[in-house]
Design a protein around this motif. Sequence first.
Motif, PDB file in Angstrom:
ATOM      1  N   GLY A   1      42.210 -14.130  11.732  1.00 18.08           N
ATOM      2  CA  GLY A   1      42.692 -14.605  10.295  1.00 18.08           C
ATOM      3  C   GLY A   1      41.354 -15.154   9.678  1.00 18.08           C
ATOM      4  N   VAL A   2      40.202 -15.288  10.483  1.00 17.50           N
ATOM      5  CA  VAL A   2      38.905 -16.136   9.869  1.00 17.50           C
ATOM      6  C   VAL A   2      38.288 -15.261   8.673  1.00 17.50           C
ATOM      7  CG1 VAL A   2      36.627 -17.026  10.475  1.00 17.50           C
ATOM      8  CG2 VAL A   2      38.582 -17.064  11.896  1.00 17.50           C
ATOM      9  N   ALA A   3      38.492 -13.979   8.927  1.00 21.88           N
ATOM     10  CA  ALA A   3      37.741 -12.895   7.798  1.00 21.88           C
ATOM     11  C   ALA A   3      39.009 -12.323   7.284  1.00 21.88           C
ATOM     12  CB  ALA A   3      36.665 -12.140   8.489  1.00 21.88           C
ATOM     13  N   PRO A   4      39.048 -11.889   5.940  1.00 21.34           N
ATOM     14  CA  PRO A   4      40.223 -11.012   5.328  1.00 21.34           C
ATOM     15  C   PRO A   4      39.960  -9.647   5.566  1.00 21.34           C
ATOM     16  CG  PRO A   4      38.493 -11.776   3.492  1.00 21.34           C
ATOM     17  CD  PRO A   4      38.063 -12.364   4.922  1.00 21.34           C
ATOM     18  N   ALA A   5      41.153  -8.863   5.593  1.00 18.54           N
ATOM     19  CA  ALA A   5      41.152  -7.566   5.703  1.00 18.54           C
ATOM     20  C   ALA A   5      40.850  -6.693   4.149  1.00 18.54           C
ATOM     21  CB  ALA A   5      42.517  -7.146   6.219  1.00 18.54           C
ATOM     22  N   ALA A   6      40.117  -5.916   4.270  1.00 20.09           N
ATOM     23  CA  ALA A   6      39.933  -5.148   3.336  1.00 20.09           C
ATOM     24  C   ALA A   6      40.993  -4.206   3.126  1.00 20.09           C
ATOM     25  CB  ALA A   6      38.485  -4.392   3.049  1.00 20.09           C
TER      26      ALA A   6
ATOM     27  N   ASP B   1      33.468 -24.677  12.089  1.00 24.90           N
ATOM     28  CA  ASP B   1      33.836 -23.267  11.848  1.00 24.90           C
ATOM     29  C   ASP B   1      35.050 -23.328  13.141  1.00 24.90           C
ATOM     30  OD1 ASP B   1      32.672 -22.208   9.665  1.00 24.90           O
ATOM     31  OD2 ASP B   1      30.924 -21.439  10.875  1.00 24.90           O
ATOM     32  N   GLN B   2      34.591 -23.998  14.160  1.00 25.29           N
ATOM     33  CA  GLN B   2      35.655 -23.741  15.414  1.00 25.29           C
ATOM     34  C   GLN B   2      36.619 -24.419  15.063  1.00 25.29           C
ATOM     35  OE1 GLN B   2      35.251 -21.875  18.623  1.00 25.29           O
ATOM     36  NE2 GLN B   2      37.181 -22.435  18.006  1.00 25.29           N
ATOM     37  N   GLY B   3      36.521 -25.886  14.364  1.00 26.20           N
ATOM     38  CA  GLY B   3      37.762 -26.651  14.123  1.00 26.20           C
ATOM     39  C   GLY B   3      38.675 -25.911  13.050  1.00 26.20           C
ATOM     40  N   ARG B   4      38.047 -25.233  11.991  1.00 23.69           N
ATOM     41  CA  ARG B   4      38.728 -24.222  11.308  1.00 23.69           C
ATOM     42  C   ARG B   4      39.521 -23.317  12.210  1.00 23.69           C
ATOM     43  NH1 ARG B   4      33.966 -24.101   8.214  1.00 23.69           N
ATOM     44  NH2 ARG B   4      34.606 -25.336   6.241  1.00 23.69           N
ATOM     45  N   ALA B   5      38.860 -22.650  13.098  1.00 22.86           N
ATOM     46  CA  ALA B   5      39.469 -21.540  13.864  1.00 22.86           C
ATOM     47  C   ALA B   5      40.658 -21.985  14.694  1.00 22.86           C
ATOM     48  CB  ALA B   5      38.409 -20.907  14.816  1.00 22.86           C
ATOM     49  N   PHE B   6      40.492 -23.281  14.976  1.00 20.59           N
ATOM     50  CA  PHE B   6      41.744 -23.955  15.705  1.00 20.59           C
ATOM     51  C   PHE B   6      42.685 -24.821  14.874  1.00 20.59           C
ATOM     52  CE2 PHE B   6      38.949 -24.548  20.000  1.00 20.59           C
ATOM     53  CZ  PHE B   6      39.518 -23.161  20.419  1.00 20.59           C
ATOM     54  N   GLY B   7      42.533 -24.458  13.699  1.00 18.75           N
ATOM     55  CA  GLY B   7      43.791 -24.715  12.801  1.00 18.75           C
ATOM     56  C   GLY B   7      43.480 -26.255  12.079  1.00 18.75           C
TER      57      GLY B   7
ATOM     58  N   SER C   1      43.103 -29.290   9.982  1.00 12.17           N
ATOM     59  CA  SER C   1      43.404 -29.473   8.715  1.00 12.17           C
ATOM     60  C   SER C   1      41.935 -29.936   7.772  1.00 12.17           C
ATOM     61  CB  SER C   1      44.132 -30.584   8.361  1.00 12.17           C
ATOM     62  OG  SER C   1      43.777 -31.900   8.758  1.00 12.17           O
ATOM     63  N   ARG C   2      41.992 -29.911   6.585  1.00  9.89           N
ATOM     64  CA  ARG C   2      40.758 -30.361   5.898  1.00  9.89           C
ATOM     65  C   ARG C   2      40.451 -31.576   6.102  1.00  9.89           C
ATOM     66  NH1 ARG C   2      41.619 -27.566  -0.156  1.00  9.89           N
ATOM     67  NH2 ARG C   2      41.430 -25.492   0.590  1.00  9.89           N
ATOM     68  N   LEU C   3      41.444 -32.719   6.129  1.00  9.73           N
ATOM     69  CA  LEU C   3      41.282 -33.835   6.349  1.00  9.73           C
ATOM     70  C   LEU C   3      40.352 -34.120   7.612  1.00  9.73           C
ATOM     71  CD1 LEU C   3      41.478 -36.702   5.472  1.00  9.73           C
ATOM     72  CD2 LEU C   3      43.735 -36.788   6.759  1.00  9.73           C
ATOM     73  N   ALA C   4      41.065 -33.383   8.646  1.00  7.91           N
ATOM     74  CA  ALA C   4      40.559 -33.669  10.208  1.00  7.91           C
ATOM     75  C   ALA C   4      39.079 -33.279  10.160  1.00  7.91           C
ATOM     76  CB  ALA C   4      41.374 -32.808  11.295  1.00  7.91           C
ATOM     77  N   LEU C   5      38.762 -32.020   9.481  1.00  6.88           N
ATOM     78  CA  LEU C   5      37.454 -31.491   9.284  1.00  6.88           C
ATOM     79  C   LEU C   5      36.451 -32.508   8.755  1.00  6.88           C
ATOM     80  CD1 LEU C   5      37.755 -27.770   8.394  1.00  6.88           C
ATOM     81  CD2 LEU C   5      37.038 -28.782  10.670  1.00  6.88           C
ATOM     82  N   GLY C   6      36.854 -33.118   7.384  1.00  6.83           N
ATOM     83  CA  GLY C   6      36.306 -34.295   6.902  1.00  6.83           C
ATOM     84  C   GLY C   6      35.827 -35.382   7.916  1.00  6.83           C
ATOM     85  N   VAL C   7      36.863 -35.836   8.557  1.00  6.37           N
ATOM     86  CA  VAL C   7      36.810 -36.966   9.440  1.00  6.37           C
ATOM     87  C   VAL C   7      35.705 -36.643  10.534  1.00  6.37           C
ATOM     88  CG1 VAL C   7      37.971 -38.392  11.198  1.00  6.37           C
ATOM     89  CG2 VAL C   7      39.044 -37.971   8.792  1.00  6.37           C
ATOM     90  N   LEU C   8      35.890 -35.356  10.910  1.00  6.74           N
ATOM     91  CA  LEU C   8      35.015 -35.043  12.068  1.00  6.74           C
ATOM     92  C   LEU C   8      33.465 -35.058  11.659  1.00  6.74           C
ATOM     93  CD1 LEU C   8      34.481 -33.604  15.077  1.00  6.74           C
ATOM     94  CD2 LEU C   8      34.623 -31.609  13.852  1.00  6.74           C
TER      95      LEU C   8
END
Lengths: 311, 240
Positions: free
Chosen positions: A52-57, B132-138, B140-147
């Motif tokens: 879900g990191v990249a969207p599907a085309a 990016d790894q933080g995003r991949a593990f879900g 939140s924006r706030l958590a990413l900002g704090v990190l």
Amino acid sequence: MSALLDVSGLSVARGGARVVHDVDLSVAPGEVVALLGPNGAGKSTLLECLGGVAPAAAGSVSRHGRVATVLQAPGLARRTVRANVELALAWWGVPRPGRRTRAMEALEQMSAAHLAARPSAALSGGERRRVHVARGVACRPDVLLLDEPFAGLDGETHQSLVEDTSSALRDASGAVVVVVHDRADAWALADRVVVLTEGRVVADGPPRDLLAAPPTAQVARFLGYDGHLAESGGSLLTRPAHVRVSADGALAGRVVRVVGTEDGVLLDVEVADGRLRCRDAGEWRVGDGVRLDVAGGVSYDVEGRRRTGRH
Amino acid sequence: MSFFLEGLRQAWQEITTPGSGIWQVVRVTLQVAGVSTLAGLVIGLPIGVALGIGRFRGRGALLVLANAGLGLPPVLVGVVLTLLFFPEAPLGFLRLGFSLKGVYVAQTVLAVPVVVALTASAIRDLPVGLLDQGRAFGASRLALGVLAVREARIGILAATIAAIGGGLSEVGAVVLVGGNVVGYDQTLASAALQRVGAGDYAGAMAVGILLLALILLVVAALTWLQYAGRRGPRATVRAS
């Protein structure tokens, strides 16, 4: 059991150009699937889309359960190893009381428990990768996606990390999809190997079956079939394991290249109908005459399709 | 050389003479630098974090704008704000012209781009893949900002040092917006300017020496804070 990941007709674009085309894939619980392919084959892009990191085309990805992606770059925060794993668990939504135990369990699974109190800045490249994978293992997702977890490591560190990762993934209850660059990693880790070239799935099956009978000549060459003999209406492709040096061998040839290996040499031999590669423990020089026996190999027609029946 | 020695002597005299008024100027200087830096952080930090971690259209243009803000001429800011604060001007109702609050606003306008640009730059320099790894593990924006703030704290403290340094030593906007009123909104830098204008070079040198000492003191404290977390056993990085 129903699949945890169902991919149908999936295409993914990067920078406006499609790099993954029409992929169908289904991953069952407990299955470890290796995505294998040359550089630029679209493996990482496909993995990013699965996560879900990249969207599907085009096409669809159905995820039945939570998916965690361990990206290729082992970016660690400036804190201890255990705190890094706990941070991943916090992102994943694990309540604070359970984080420490889960973090330590994952580190133990990855043989990294002794690093728990060490600052991430003091880790070697191999240790960083170990901790990076441990973060994904700690999350215990339904589907764990790993993008080239062993990239850029020296041989010994690589081997040890592959072994520990293999054990950790076997212990996991969910499904795993792992992108690997090295064939040996795929054999060590996976129940099933999916070969991608130019963004398309060109082979899909258990590692042993795929290696024994690659569906096309292209896949065969990618899987290490580096010898070929011309046959009527096609060619026979061989791996070094299929070719043996023998004083009374059926094929006469001349050594054209000698590469030293741990257990002897790897010989490239020109024969009347092609060129074969084999291993031998003897001493050889370029230009030496040699006789070979071929036992095995896979036949392909002129278009590269596998012909029924083995050589 | 004699100006310098005379300046030193006069500085010492002003510091040690009760009722010389220098401590009031020091207080205003610290107040202006402190309030504007704090306001600059409150406004600039979230913007800098958003520019550092965000992925949105127009982010590049905003980064260029923030970086351009690093070179914002204080005199221009002073002129524009003075005009805007005139009683008949759009912001005249705020009654900020020739006031300490007006000086705070002017200094904040100068501090915000510094905080935004240096924060965004510090966050963009974080190890590849961490956010990016933080995003991949879900996360939140706030958590990413704090990190991001936590990981980029050294760069963010550098931004704070730059903003507070500007606040302590800036003179153009302070004089234009505040009027350089002695005993009210005069800072050390604007006091030095006034003394030079009056031909009191030794007095200007005295104020300059005090200002320099103050900057050294504040920046030293912030630098200590910046690297406080890095003390202790030095981390060894191994090769493999």
